[in-house]
Scaffold this active site. Sequence first.
Site, PDB file in Angstrom:
ATOM      1  N   LYS A  71      66.333  24.763  75.627  1.00 18.77           N
ATOM      2  CA  LYS A  71      67.663  24.160  75.811  1.00 18.77           C
ATOM      3  C   LYS A  71      68.056  23.382  74.553  1.00 18.77           C
ATOM      4  O   LYS A  71      69.220  23.399  74.131  1.00 18.77           O
ATOM      5  CB  LYS A  71      67.653  23.245  77.042  1.00 18.77           C
ATOM      6  N   ASN A  75      71.411  24.134  72.439  1.00 18.68           N
ATOM      7  CA  ASN A  75      72.425  23.104  72.191  1.00 18.68           C
ATOM      8  C   ASN A  75      72.629  22.826  70.709  1.00 18.68           C
ATOM      9  O   ASN A  75      73.753  22.559  70.284  1.00 18.68           O
ATOM     10  CB  ASN A  75      72.074  21.819  72.928  1.00 18.68           C
ATOM     11  N   ASN A  79      76.650  23.379  70.386  1.00 18.55           N
ATOM     12  CA  ASN A  79      77.444  22.195  70.735  1.00 18.55           C
ATOM     13  C   ASN A  79      78.181  21.589  69.554  1.00 18.55           C
ATOM     14  O   ASN A  79      79.382  21.334  69.615  1.00 18.55           O
ATOM     15  CB  ASN A  79      76.572  21.152  71.431  1.00 18.55           C
ATOM     16  N   ARG A 145      83.615  25.381  76.683  1.00 18.13           N
ATOM     17  CA  ARG A 145      83.803  24.518  75.527  1.00 18.13           C
ATOM     18  C   ARG A 145      82.707  23.464  75.588  1.00 18.13           C
ATOM     19  O   ARG A 145      82.513  22.835  76.620  1.00 18.13           O
ATOM     20  CB  ARG A 145      85.187  23.861  75.576  1.00 18.13           C
ATOM     21  N   SER A 146      82.007  23.268  74.497  1.00 18.57           N
ATOM     22  CA  SER A 146      80.828  22.404  74.526  1.00 18.57           C
ATOM     23  C   SER A 146      81.169  20.983  74.953  1.00 18.57           C
ATOM     24  O   SER A 146      82.265  20.482  74.718  1.00 18.57           O
ATOM     25  CB  SER A 146      80.142  22.382  73.151  1.00 18.57           C
ATOM     26  N   SER A 147      80.185  20.342  75.573  1.00 17.67           N
ATOM     27  CA  SER A 147      80.355  18.950  75.997  1.00 17.67           C
ATOM     28  C   SER A 147      80.618  18.058  74.783  1.00 17.67           C
ATOM     29  O   SER A 147      81.341  17.068  74.872  1.00 17.67           O
ATOM     30  CB  SER A 147      79.112  18.469  76.751  1.00 17.67           C
ATOM     31  N   GLU A 159      76.214  13.171  71.337  1.00 24.73           N
ATOM     32  CA  GLU A 159      74.750  13.153  71.283  1.00 24.73           C
ATOM     33  C   GLU A 159      74.231  13.806  69.997  1.00 24.73           C
ATOM     34  O   GLU A 159      73.089  14.252  69.934  1.00 24.73           O
ATOM     35  CB  GLU A 159      74.170  13.840  72.532  1.00 24.73           C
TER      36      GLU A 159
END
Length: 197
Positions: A71, A75, A79, A145-147, A159
Amino acid sequence: PGVPVFSSIMMIGIERRSPIHVNVNVQASPIRVGTLYASAPELMRDAVQRGQAGFLPITYEHPVEPAILNKFLFNTCLNAIGAITRMTYGELVINVHTRHLIKQVADETIRVVRAERQAEVAADGDSYVEQTLTPFVLPKAAAHRSSMLQDVEAGRRTEIDYLNGAVVRMGQRHGIATPANDVVASLVRARETGSST
């Protein structure tokens, strides 16, 4: 006696479209729960079974670290680049320019994870993007759509320091160059601040 600590990951794409509207763009796997700290698994297995008996798709995994590292790789690839370009996951993997950058970010992340955790998450960036990332994104998560993009647009802190920024720090510890992750992290920070500070 210490407090048992468990970790979990979800492959789920959620987008807040208004204060009262949350859309789930994709749910690609159950919640995966396990421990990185040798906590007694029976304590969590009971909670997982209760979740499984209801509506919650959840599994207990031992070891859970491979799922977490996969993960992390996913990401770092999507992201931040999504936050910079404002592209969906699908647009990112089909665009020749972002795909090229994603392969570089992935290759650096794979080498850093190998050095830091002695874990093999993929052979290299090219094979990861071609054989794992793209088939996963298309068509399941193409519209997401990425966080991080959502955070940037909402003026929230991202992040980035725990994703691409972490790759850079781990690379420095192990003498591994991470120029693509460094640039991506810097550009996200620039979008976060919206100023020269």
